[in-house]
Design a protein around this motif. Sequence first.
Motif, PDB file in Angstrom:
ATOM      1  N   THR A 156     -16.126 -41.922  -2.274  1.00 61.08           N
ATOM      2  CA  THR A 156     -15.846 -43.205  -2.918  1.00 61.08           C
ATOM      3  C   THR A 156     -14.497 -43.065  -3.607  1.00 61.08           C
ATOM      4  O   THR A 156     -14.391 -42.384  -4.644  1.00 61.08           O
ATOM      5  CB  THR A 156     -16.926 -43.577  -3.951  1.00 61.08           C
ATOM      6  OG1 THR A 156     -18.191 -43.678  -3.285  1.00 61.08           O
ATOM      7  CG2 THR A 156     -16.609 -44.891  -4.626  1.00 61.08           C
ATOM      8  N   GLU A 160      -9.941 -46.538  -7.589  1.00 62.68           N
ATOM      9  CA  GLU A 160      -9.389 -47.879  -7.411  1.00 62.68           C
ATOM     10  C   GLU A 160      -7.901 -47.787  -7.062  1.00 62.68           C
ATOM     11  O   GLU A 160      -7.145 -47.045  -7.678  1.00 62.68           O
ATOM     12  CB  GLU A 160      -9.583 -48.699  -8.691  1.00 62.68           C
ATOM     13  CG  GLU A 160      -9.155 -50.150  -8.551  1.00 62.68           C
ATOM     14  CD  GLU A 160      -9.454 -50.952  -9.809  1.00 62.68           C
ATOM     15  OE1 GLU A 160      -9.107 -52.139  -9.849  1.00 62.68           O
ATOM     16  OE2 GLU A 160     -10.043 -50.367 -10.754  1.00 62.68           O
ATOM     17  N   GLY A 161      -7.521 -48.547  -6.060  1.00 60.97           N
ATOM     18  CA  GLY A 161      -6.120 -48.553  -5.646  1.00 60.97           C
ATOM     19  C   GLY A 161      -5.811 -47.617  -4.503  1.00 60.97           C
ATOM     20  O   GLY A 161      -4.710 -47.689  -3.932  1.00 60.97           O
TER      21      GLY A 161
END
Length: 575
Positions: A348, A351-352
Amino acid sequence: MRLSFRPPHPSRDRADAVEILPPLPALSPAAHGPERDAGRAGRDAVDRIEAELVRAARAVGVAARDGSAEIAAAAADAAALARGLDGLGIRADEARARGRALGASAETLAAETEGLAGVLVQAGRHLERTDAESRVLEAEMAGAARDAARVVEAVATLARQANRLALGATVEAARAGMGGGPLWQAAEEFRLISADAARAVEEVRALSHRLSGPGAVAMGSVATSLACLRPAFATTSAAAEAQAASAWRLSDAAQEFALSTEDLVGDAVAATAAADEAARRMEAARSAGAGVAGLAGGIAGRAVAALRQAEIGDRRVHDRYPVDLAVRVGNWGLGRVLDLSRGGLLLTPPEGCGAAVGARLSLDLRGIGRMQVQVVGASSRGLHCALGDAVAEARMRDALVAVEEENRPLIAAALGGAASVAAALEQALAAGRLAHHALFDTTYRPVAGIEPPHYLTAAVPALEDLLPPILEPLLLADPRTAFCIAVDRNGYAPVHNRAQAQAPRAGDPAWNALHARQRRLYDDRVGLAAARSTRAFLVQACPQDEAGRPPLREVASPIRVHGRHWGALRMGFRI
């Protein structure tokens, strides 16, 4: 392996209800030539089927979302129309009330105007009589004036005669001397009579002047004015009668308007109800469209899960183990690793991080160390990464030793439990306690009044006797075990552990969701993966359930009855 699709039950969309028939022999790692080529061709065919399913699901989802958006816009317009019609109904109702009030006012005005016309007619009649009487009075006053003039002349004549007589008597009394006393007395009487006559003449002249002067003129003016008033009264009376007729017509029109407005109010109410119903149906259609979009994705996801768990479509070379490890991804920041295998991991990303398929990433896993990986796929769960070099493979191999050791007793328990269930089912078939067609029955009959839905199959009575003696000891053997159930290939659990298999309560969905867990379809992603996996075992992470209990680690092992895949034994363990 061959796939046979059964039609869905009419009460529930079972488009993914797949009956898995006895599998073809699996390929060994050492297979060569046509056998290995056939295996590769099978996996390629599965890949194409999977791609088509995903493409079709996306197309259906896009069409459903677009349709839902259009229907939502139409529903908003219908709702706005309903509000407008409701406002029109209110305004029409107000107009009806005003029309009734106007009709009542016009009726009152007509009645009052009719009364005024009657009064004017009566006043005209009185005016005519007054005019006639005034003309008679004027004539009488003229006659009285003429009579007074005659009286004046007569009295004046009498005065003149009395005055002459007084003068004559005075002359004769003077001649008579001492004997003229009576004559002097007569002369005095005649002077008094002459003076009285003169005063009477003045009074009668004054009366005559009043009768024939301004009074006569005023009486004549009154008569003239009354004569002029007669046409005015007649005109006013006619106007009042016309106004009364107009007021009656206005009253009738106002009453007709009120009746028409009542019809408009009824039509507006009916139109408002129709618009509300249209808005309700459009909203239902929008919800159905959204459900279709979700259902299309769900069907595709379940079908892909079924393909991925079958031998022909299983892409896994190594077993995967669920973990939850923090990892630093290059310069992107912190992410999570959700599962590990000897060939790769599921990441996972932070973010980004927009790493595409084929990109190489540098990872620093807590407790394992640095390694290079390559992104080989992406899904809703994250990035699927393959190990990039020998260093990474060595570190992963060392890390998995502890992971495999931790899972070994859990896997052994699942394998042993699946074998025990398979043996018990085969013995029941041999003894005639359970029919073969009943065991593999996928006609799930819903139980009315139970939420979440409960289902019955032909095998439930026999399975309720056969499975608990096997499942309950497995549940109690390890304190970490949270549940131990047997499900068929579609995720249907005919029985559950006693602690969670209490009888359902009709009309009490909250209680049923927590306690009545048997006879339910567990066809979510995790449930279908476990039910349809044909690997020796499958280790997964179970998310938090509806009761708020913490995540579990699940181990599933397939149950085969005389070589035919029936389902799986699922065991959940507290982490």
